[in-house]
Design a protein around this motif. Structure first.
Motif, PDB file in Angstrom:
ATOM      1  N   THR A 233     -43.494 -32.741  31.436  1.00  0.00           N
ATOM      2  CA  THR A 233     -43.899 -34.095  31.049  1.00  0.00           C
ATOM      3  C   THR A 233     -42.641 -34.860  30.665  1.00  0.00           C
ATOM      4  O   THR A 233     -41.533 -34.327  30.718  1.00  0.00           O
ATOM      5  N   GLU A 234     -42.807 -36.115  30.238  1.00  0.00           N
ATOM      6  CA  GLU A 234     -41.650 -36.907  29.838  1.00  0.00           C
ATOM      7  C   GLU A 234     -41.038 -36.415  28.538  1.00  0.00           C
ATOM      8  O   GLU A 234     -39.857 -36.631  28.281  1.00  0.00           O
ATOM      9  N   THR A 235     -41.816 -35.742  27.697  1.00  0.00           N
ATOM     10  CA  THR A 235     -41.317 -35.335  26.371  1.00  0.00           C
ATOM     11  C   THR A 235     -41.021 -33.851  26.253  1.00  0.00           C
ATOM     12  O   THR A 235     -40.327 -33.439  25.333  1.00  0.00           O
ATOM     13  N   HIS A 236     -41.552 -33.031  27.136  1.00  0.00           N
ATOM     14  CA  HIS A 236     -41.299 -31.593  27.043  1.00  0.00           C
ATOM     15  C   HIS A 236     -41.476 -30.906  28.398  1.00  0.00           C
ATOM     16  O   HIS A 236     -42.097 -31.446  29.309  1.00  0.00           O
ATOM     17  N   SER A 237     -40.897 -29.702  28.472  1.00  0.00           N
ATOM     18  CA  SER A 237     -41.066 -28.840  29.645  1.00  0.00           C
ATOM     19  C   SER A 237     -41.378 -27.437  29.153  1.00  0.00           C
ATOM     20  O   SER A 237     -40.857 -27.003  28.131  1.00  0.00           O
ATOM     21  N   VAL A 238     -42.204 -26.723  29.893  1.00  0.00           N
ATOM     22  CA  VAL A 238     -42.568 -25.347  29.564  1.00  0.00           C
ATOM     23  C   VAL A 238     -42.119 -24.459  30.720  1.00  0.00           C
ATOM     24  O   VAL A 238     -42.376 -24.770  31.885  1.00  0.00           O
ATOM     25  N   PHE A 239     -41.437 -23.367  30.373  1.00  0.00           N
ATOM     26  CA  PHE A 239     -40.902 -22.445  31.377  1.00  0.00           C
ATOM     27  C   PHE A 239     -41.346 -21.021  31.075  1.00  0.00           C
ATOM     28  O   PHE A 239     -41.410 -20.615  29.921  1.00  0.00           O
ATOM     29  N   LYS A 240     -41.620 -20.277  32.134  1.00  0.00           N
ATOM     30  CA  LYS A 240     -41.863 -18.845  32.039  1.00  0.00           C
ATOM     31  C   LYS A 240     -40.557 -18.167  32.434  1.00  0.00           C
ATOM     32  O   LYS A 240     -39.975 -18.493  33.472  1.00  0.00           O
ATOM     33  N   TYR A 241     -40.048 -17.248  31.589  1.00  0.00           N
ATOM     34  CA  TYR A 241     -38.760 -16.614  31.854  1.00  0.00           C
ATOM     35  C   TYR A 241     -38.904 -15.087  31.857  1.00  0.00           C
ATOM     36  O   TYR A 241     -39.880 -14.529  31.331  1.00  0.00           O
ATOM     37  N   GLY A 242     -37.911 -14.434  32.426  1.00  0.00           N
ATOM     38  CA  GLY A 242     -37.829 -12.981  32.407  1.00  0.00           C
ATOM     39  C   GLY A 242     -36.378 -12.540  32.498  1.00  0.00           C
ATOM     40  O   GLY A 242     -35.606 -13.102  33.283  1.00  0.00           O
ATOM     41  N   PHE A 243     -35.988 -11.590  31.661  1.00  0.00           N
ATOM     42  CA  PHE A 243     -34.647 -11.002  31.689  1.00  0.00           C
ATOM     43  C   PHE A 243     -34.796  -9.496  31.803  1.00  0.00           C
ATOM     44  O   PHE A 243     -35.551  -8.881  31.036  1.00  0.00           O
ATOM     45  N   THR A 244     -34.089  -8.893  32.745  1.00  0.00           N
ATOM     46  CA  THR A 244     -34.020  -7.447  32.859  1.00  0.00           C
ATOM     47  C   THR A 244     -32.550  -7.067  32.847  1.00  0.00           C
ATOM     48  O   THR A 244     -31.777  -7.530  33.695  1.00  0.00           O
TER      49      THR A 244
ATOM     50  N   GLU B 230     -39.942 -10.674  28.690  1.00  0.00           N
ATOM     51  CA  GLU B 230     -40.559 -11.798  29.388  1.00  0.00           C
ATOM     52  C   GLU B 230     -41.247 -12.671  28.356  1.00  0.00           C
ATOM     53  O   GLU B 230     -41.667 -12.187  27.304  1.00  0.00           O
ATOM     54  N   GLY B 231     -41.361 -13.945  28.675  1.00  0.00           N
ATOM     55  CA  GLY B 231     -42.032 -14.838  27.749  1.00  0.00           C
ATOM     56  C   GLY B 231     -42.081 -16.257  28.262  1.00  0.00           C
ATOM     57  O   GLY B 231     -41.872 -16.524  29.439  1.00  0.00           O
ATOM     58  N   VAL B 232     -42.343 -17.175  27.316  1.00  0.00           N
ATOM     59  CA  VAL B 232     -42.484 -18.589  27.616  1.00  0.00           C
ATOM     60  C   VAL B 232     -41.621 -19.364  26.636  1.00  0.00           C
ATOM     61  O   VAL B 232     -41.528 -19.007  25.454  1.00  0.00           O
ATOM     62  N   THR B 233     -40.975 -20.422  27.121  1.00  0.00           N
ATOM     63  CA  THR B 233     -40.203 -21.294  26.251  1.00  0.00           C
ATOM     64  C   THR B 233     -40.635 -22.741  26.480  1.00  0.00           C
ATOM     65  O   THR B 233     -40.945 -23.132  27.602  1.00  0.00           O
ATOM     66  N   LYS B 234     -40.690 -23.477  25.365  1.00  0.00           N
ATOM     67  CA  LYS B 234     -41.040 -24.896  25.431  1.00  0.00           C
ATOM     68  C   LYS B 234     -39.853 -25.686  24.902  1.00  0.00           C
ATOM     69  O   LYS B 234     -39.352 -25.425  23.808  1.00  0.00           O
ATOM     70  N   ILE B 235     -39.395 -26.642  25.693  1.00  0.00           N
ATOM     71  CA  ILE B 235     -38.257 -27.476  25.330  1.00  0.00           C
ATOM     72  C   ILE B 235     -38.762 -28.907  25.182  1.00  0.00           C
ATOM     73  O   ILE B 235     -39.324 -29.465  26.125  1.00  0.00           O
ATOM     74  N   SER B 236     -38.556 -29.470  23.990  1.00  0.00           N
ATOM     75  CA  SER B 236     -38.969 -30.844  23.716  1.00  0.00           C
ATOM     76  C   SER B 236     -37.743 -31.701  23.487  1.00  0.00           C
ATOM     77  O   SER B 236     -36.769 -31.258  22.876  1.00  0.00           O
ATOM     78  N   GLY B 237     -37.805 -32.940  23.952  1.00  0.00           N
ATOM     79  CA  GLY B 237     -36.699 -33.868  23.767  1.00  0.00           C
ATOM     80  C   GLY B 237     -36.837 -35.029  24.721  1.00  0.00           C
ATOM     81  O   GLY B 237     -37.804 -35.115  25.482  1.00  0.00           O
ATOM     82  N   ASP B 238     -35.853 -35.912  24.692  1.00  0.00           N
ATOM     83  CA  ASP B 238     -35.910 -37.047  25.615  1.00  0.00           C
ATOM     84  C   ASP B 238     -35.479 -36.602  27.011  1.00  0.00           C
ATOM     85  O   ASP B 238     -34.997 -35.487  27.220  1.00  0.00           O
ATOM     86  N   LEU B 239     -35.657 -37.484  27.965  1.00  0.00           N
ATOM     87  CA  LEU B 239     -35.400 -37.164  29.376  1.00  0.00           C
ATOM     88  C   LEU B 239     -33.947 -36.770  29.624  1.00  0.00           C
ATOM     89  O   LEU B 239     -33.673 -35.837  30.388  1.00  0.00           O
ATOM     90  N   LYS B 240     -32.995 -37.426  28.961  1.00  0.00           N
ATOM     91  CA  LYS B 240     -31.579 -37.110  29.138  1.00  0.00           C
ATOM     92  C   LYS B 240     -31.265 -35.695  28.642  1.00  0.00           C
ATOM     93  O   LYS B 240     -30.546 -34.939  29.294  1.00  0.00           O
TER      94      LYS B 240
END
Length: 167
Positions: free
Chosen positions: A37-48, A61-71
């Motif tokens: 969205t314009e204010t946040h992005s949600v990502f599914k990640y995995g590290f092995t 493995e998990g999920v991360t949510k990043i909130s902030g402005d578009l820049k």
């Protein structure tokens, strides 16, 4: 910018109990955008993280949510000087304490503190301390010496007239 990293799955395995020191770790990382969205992005990640030689496997493995402005969101999605997406480095920094605890619970060398140091040999100063500790551990294993190395305080050196009891 606000980054929230959640863990969904942790796994670890060690095939050979005798092999505890590794000179290199290889990493496999994956990230998929789940929501944007314009204010946040949600990502599914995995590290092995795999040791080289192959003996230890650490996976998160998990999920991360990043909130902030578009820049800010565009900046975190760009790549750094090592061609690694900044978001992966940021997530790895959040997960590093978990990787550290997992490696120590298996009694093996810890992966590098930065994702760019994975499998890179002698690139950063972070590896120098780790490699020095690895050499000390290898030497102690070869000689059968299980004592730990300790630094001497300056106050102990200033008082040479204090006698140590003989046992």
């Amino acid at each position: 910018m606000n980054i929230n990293v959640e863990l969904n799955s942790i796994s670890m395995s060690k095939n050979n109990p005798k092999n505890t020191v590794f000179h290199k770790y290889d990493v496999e990382a994956s990230i998929d955008e789940v929501e944007n969205t314009e204010t946040h992005s949600v990502f599914k990640y995995g590290f092995t993280i795999l040791s080289n030689p192959k003996n230890v496997r650490l996976a998160i493995e998990g999920v991360t949510k990043i909130s902030g402005d578009l820049k800010e969101l565009d900046d975190i999605l760009s790549k750094d000087e090592n061609d690694v997406p900044k978001i992966l480095s940021t997530i790895y920094q959040e997960l590093f304490p978990t990787f550290f605890l997992l490696s120590k619970s298996l009694n093996v060398s810890c992966p590098p503190i930065q994702i760019g140091g994975m499998g890179a040999g002698n690139i950063g100063s972070e590896n120098t301390v780790s490699e020095t500790n690895d050499v000390i551990e290898n030497t102690n294993e070869m000689t059968g010496d299980s004592t730990s190395t300790e630094m001497t305080n300056e106050s102990e050196l200033e008082n040479p007239d204090i006698a140590q009891p003989n046992i």
